[in-house]
Scaffold this motif. Structure first.
Motif, PDB file in Angstrom:
ATOM      1  N   LEU A   1      84.795  -9.213  64.924  1.00 45.08           N
ATOM      2  CA  LEU A   1      85.742  -8.510  64.067  1.00 45.08           C
ATOM      3  C   LEU A   1      86.452  -9.756  63.367  1.00 45.08           C
ATOM      4  CD1 LEU A   1      87.572  -6.720  66.989  1.00 45.08           C
ATOM      5  CD2 LEU A   1      86.617  -5.510  64.951  1.00 45.08           C
ATOM      6  N   PRO A   2      86.916  -9.240  62.139  1.00 40.65           N
ATOM      7  CA  PRO A   2      87.678 -10.187  61.358  1.00 40.65           C
ATOM      8  C   PRO A   2      88.951 -10.423  61.723  1.00 40.65           C
ATOM      9  CG  PRO A   2      87.521  -7.981  60.335  1.00 40.65           C
ATOM     10  CD  PRO A   2      86.597  -7.830  61.452  1.00 40.65           C
ATOM     11  N   CYS A   3      89.402 -11.489  61.972  1.00 42.56           N
ATOM     12  CA  CYS A   3      90.585 -12.026  62.630  1.00 42.56           C
ATOM     13  C   CYS A   3      91.785 -12.399  61.686  1.00 42.56           C
ATOM     14  CB  CYS A   3      90.336 -13.013  63.879  1.00 42.56           C
ATOM     15  SG  CYS A   3      89.280 -12.279  64.972  1.00 42.56           S
ATOM     16  N   ARG A   4      93.027 -12.105  61.858  1.00 41.06           N
ATOM     17  CA  ARG A   4      93.993 -12.399  61.044  1.00 41.06           C
ATOM     18  C   ARG A   4      95.277 -13.146  61.832  1.00 41.06           C
ATOM     19  NH1 ARG A   4      94.410  -6.863  57.315  1.00 41.06           N
ATOM     20  NH2 ARG A   4      92.306  -7.103  56.099  1.00 41.06           N
ATOM     21  N   ASP A   5      96.209 -13.681  61.350  1.00 32.75           N
ATOM     22  CA  ASP A   5      97.191 -14.482  61.847  1.00 32.75           C
ATOM     23  C   ASP A   5      98.231 -13.378  62.371  1.00 32.75           C
ATOM     24  OD1 ASP A   5      99.431 -15.709  62.763  1.00 32.75           O
ATOM     25  OD2 ASP A   5      99.532 -17.041  60.871  1.00 32.75           O
ATOM     26  N   VAL A   6      98.574 -13.300  63.343  1.00 29.16           N
ATOM     27  CA  VAL A   6      99.335 -12.268  64.114  1.00 29.16           C
ATOM     28  C   VAL A   6     100.715 -12.173  63.553  1.00 29.16           C
ATOM     29  CG1 VAL A   6     100.407 -13.414  66.113  1.00 29.16           C
ATOM     30  CG2 VAL A   6     100.042 -10.855  66.155  1.00 29.16           C
ATOM     31  N   GLY A   7     101.169 -13.444  62.738  1.00 29.28           N
ATOM     32  CA  GLY A   7     102.334 -13.931  62.320  1.00 29.28           C
ATOM     33  C   GLY A   7     102.550 -13.008  61.115  1.00 29.28           C
ATOM     34  N   THR A   8     101.476 -12.345  60.405  1.00 32.35           N
ATOM     35  CA  THR A   8     101.530 -11.580  59.281  1.00 32.35           C
ATOM     36  C   THR A   8     101.472 -10.015  59.649  1.00 32.35           C
ATOM     37  OG1 THR A   8      99.089 -11.265  59.026  1.00 32.35           O
ATOM     38  CG2 THR A   8     100.438 -13.235  58.112  1.00 32.35           C
ATOM     39  N   LEU A   9     101.366  -9.530  60.978  1.00 29.91           N
ATOM     40  CA  LEU A   9     101.422  -8.186  61.034  1.00 29.91           C
ATOM     41  C   LEU A   9     102.465  -7.327  60.888  1.00 29.91           C
ATOM     42  CD1 LEU A   9      99.722  -6.009  62.349  1.00 29.91           C
ATOM     43  CD2 LEU A   9     100.400  -6.793  64.693  1.00 29.91           C
ATOM     44  N   GLY A  10     103.637  -7.993  61.059  1.00 36.29           N
ATOM     45  CA  GLY A  10     104.873  -7.189  60.861  1.00 36.29           C
ATOM     46  C   GLY A  10     105.017  -6.659  59.383  1.00 36.29           C
ATOM     47  N   GLU A  11     104.676  -7.619  58.368  1.00 37.80           N
ATOM     48  CA  GLU A  11     104.523  -7.150  57.133  1.00 37.80           C
ATOM     49  C   GLU A  11     103.613  -6.039  56.864  1.00 37.80           C
ATOM     50  OE1 GLU A  11     104.232 -10.824  54.667  1.00 37.80           O
ATOM     51  OE2 GLU A  11     106.087 -11.808  55.324  1.00 37.80           O
ATOM     52  N   GLU A  12     102.349  -6.219  57.384  1.00 41.34           N
ATOM     53  CA  GLU A  12     101.336  -5.420  57.318  1.00 41.34           C
ATOM     54  C   GLU A  12     101.724  -3.957  57.619  1.00 41.34           C
ATOM     55  OE1 GLU A  12      98.385  -5.858  55.815  1.00 41.34           O
ATOM     56  OE2 GLU A  12      98.603  -7.880  55.254  1.00 41.34           O
ATOM     57  N   LEU A  13     102.263  -4.096  58.877  1.00 46.69           N
ATOM     58  CA  LEU A  13     102.518  -2.703  59.544  1.00 46.69           C
ATOM     59  C   LEU A  13     103.682  -1.932  58.734  1.00 46.69           C
ATOM     60  CD1 LEU A  13     102.784  -3.243  63.153  1.00 46.69           C
ATOM     61  CD2 LEU A  13     100.905  -2.399  61.894  1.00 46.69           C
ATOM     62  N   ALA A  14     104.563  -2.736  58.197  1.00 44.78           N
ATOM     63  CA  ALA A  14     105.809  -2.169  57.282  1.00 44.78           C
ATOM     64  C   ALA A  14     105.145  -1.607  55.872  1.00 44.78           C
ATOM     65  CB  ALA A  14     106.791  -3.273  57.097  1.00 44.78           C
ATOM     66  N   ARG A  15     104.142  -2.277  55.569  1.00 47.82           N
ATOM     67  CA  ARG A  15     103.361  -1.658  54.153  1.00 47.82           C
ATOM     68  C   ARG A  15     102.796  -0.594  54.297  1.00 47.82           C
ATOM     69  NH1 ARG A  15     102.937  -7.323  52.647  1.00 47.82           N
ATOM     70  NH2 ARG A  15     100.739  -7.515  53.388  1.00 47.82           N
ATOM     71  N   GLY A  16     102.255  -0.238  55.561  1.00 48.67           N
ATOM     72  CA  GLY A  16     101.320   0.818  55.553  1.00 48.67           C
ATOM     73  C   GLY A  16     101.940   2.234  55.447  1.00 48.67           C
TER      74      GLY A  16
END
Length: 452
Positions: free
Chosen positions: A128-143
């Motif tokens: 699976l492609p993996c990303r820094d969990v520190g960026t997840l909050g912003e990603e969820l807010a933008r969705g």
């Protein structure tokens, strides 16, 4: 501290053995919820006391869909424009030496807790492609669009989605993920067999030290089994029940601080959890001195007959409840035969009169959780039809409480349970824990051989 460190990157990692299976599970999840964002957290570290955390155990749904066991991990399935989903794992990256986390953060810094995989390494392991969990909050807010999240594991994730999910929709996701585990694949069956094999060896370890336990307590037996679980697996799959004497009548006796005495019975309910987190769940009731008394043998053989009746009822096409009913009916008959309850047997069973002494249900699904698939809908679980690949326990028992004046005095304080892990096969069933003897005479011979 920020310089002078060698490159330790791992560049040729093979995917986990279960990576193909986890991909198929995610595909089933994607097909169930087209066009919706799906968020499945692993959970966070939990404080045991002051600055000491409990050992981390990732959430079951997360492990089932990824194979990963990293704290703070989150699986996100994003709807794709052409249908289906794009799956990403959000994980803690390796500790930074530049900002000092490596040595300053005692909970997450690798100097304190050990190396973890980089995001690139994790991508190779989990497919699976993996990303820094520190960026997840912003990603969820933008969705945008509909979102579902598995609640109860990561308050930060839920806060980032506040107001965009509903309890009803999230509960439906939890139910589906639980039902997705009802039928095990080949990898899961193999892991459950490993768990049972290690558990058999753990029971053998306990029998070998029964004389030492008599000089100490039930704790000696708990520690003995735990050693096997840690050496061959990840942990015990649940709190071991090492119940000697009248403690055997207490369904969830996990204090394990009582005496172990010659002439009494030991009810040992324990299971090894593999390093992939699949657990066994096995019970044997053993005479501490190596031989059953006549009364103990009579009661034990009744529970054995009930368990065998239950196992015989496990087969494809049978109703899930059949094995419970078969075992309970047999025990109801024994209670009538012994004069403890007035017959006829069918009346006793219909009114549930036997449940005073049989107490619990006769089994449950087994897998990543000892009580697996517990959030599944009633119609999908206890009202289902058995299929090949399902794994369940069959565990009838008789429990005569020490203060139960409705039974003869000599019965009081005796508790007996026999439990095995049963795989539904194409043509019947297979006992995954069948290497442990069950008949009274076989148990005595097995114990004698182990104790020399």
């Amino acid at each position: 501290m920020a310089s002078g460190w060698a490159d330790t990157a791992l560049r040729d990692l093979a995917p986990l053995p279960q990576a193909g299976h986890t991909a198929r599970r995610r595909a089933a999840l994607s097909a169930r919820y087209p066009g919706e964002r799906l968020v499945v957290p692993a959970g966070n570290l939990k404080v045991r006391s002051n600055d000491s955390d409990y050992p981390f155990r990732a959430a079951t749904a997360y492990v089932h869909l990824t194979g990963d066991q990293t704290f703070d991990g989150v699986l996100v399935l994003e709807p794709a424009e052409d249908g289906g989903h794009r799956a990403h794992l959000y994980l803690p990256p390796r500790s930074s030496r530049e900002n000092g986390e490596f040595w300053l953060d005692s909970a997450r810094g690798e100097l304190w807790t050990g190396r973890r995989h980089s995001l690139a390494e994790a991508a190779m392991l989990y497919g699976l492609p993996c990303r820094d969990v520190g960026t997840l909050g912003e990603e969820l807010a933008r969705g945008e669009g509909p979102v579902r999240v598995v609640r109860g594991h990561d308050a930060g994730v839920e806060a980032a989605l506040d107001g965009r999910t509903t309890a009803e929709r999230d509960e439906e996701l939890r139910e589906f993920l639980s039902e997705l585990r009802l039928v095990k694949d080949d990898f899961e069956i193999g892991e459950l067999q490993k768990a049972c094999d290690s558990t058999v060896r753990g029971f053998e370890d306990v029998v070998r030290v029964l004389d030492q336990a008599q000089a100490t307590s039930e704790r000696y037996l708990e520690g003995t089994f735990f050693l096997r679980a840690r050496v061959e697996g990840n942990d015990v799959g649940y709190g071991s029940i090492c119940a000697a004497g009248p403690h055997a009548t207490i369904m969830h006796w996990v204090r394990n601080d009582g005496p172990v005495r010659e002439g009494e019975l030991l009810l040992l309910d324990a299971g090894v959890e593999t390093r992939t987190l699949y657990t066994a769940d096995v019970t044997r009731t053993l005479p501490v001195g190596g031989r059953f008394t006549p009364l103990q043998r009579t009661l034990y053989e009744a529970v054995y007959e009930a368990q065998q009746a239950g196992i015989d009822a496990v087969r494809p096409g049978a109703a899930y409840r059949d094995f419970h009913e078969a075992a309970q009916r047999l025990l109801a008959g024994k209670l009538v035969e012994w004069g403890i309850v007035e017959g006829p047997v069918e009346r006793v069973y219909r009114l549930g009169l036997q449940r005073r002494w049989t107490l619990a249900g006769t089994g449950h699904m087994l897998g990543l959780d000892v009580h697996d698939c517990a959030e599944a809908r009633t119609e999908a679980y206890v009202d289902c039809t058995l299929e090949p690949g399902m794994v369940l326990t069959v565990e009838p028992g008789l429990y005569f409480q020490a203060d139960d004046l409705t039974v003869p005095e000599e019965y009081r304080g005796i508790g007996i349970r026999i439990e095995d892990d049963i795989l539904v096969t194409e043509d019947g069933n297979r006992n995954l824990s069948g290497a442990l003897p069950r008949r009274a005479a076989e148990v005595e011979a097995w114990m004698a051989a182990l104790r020399g």
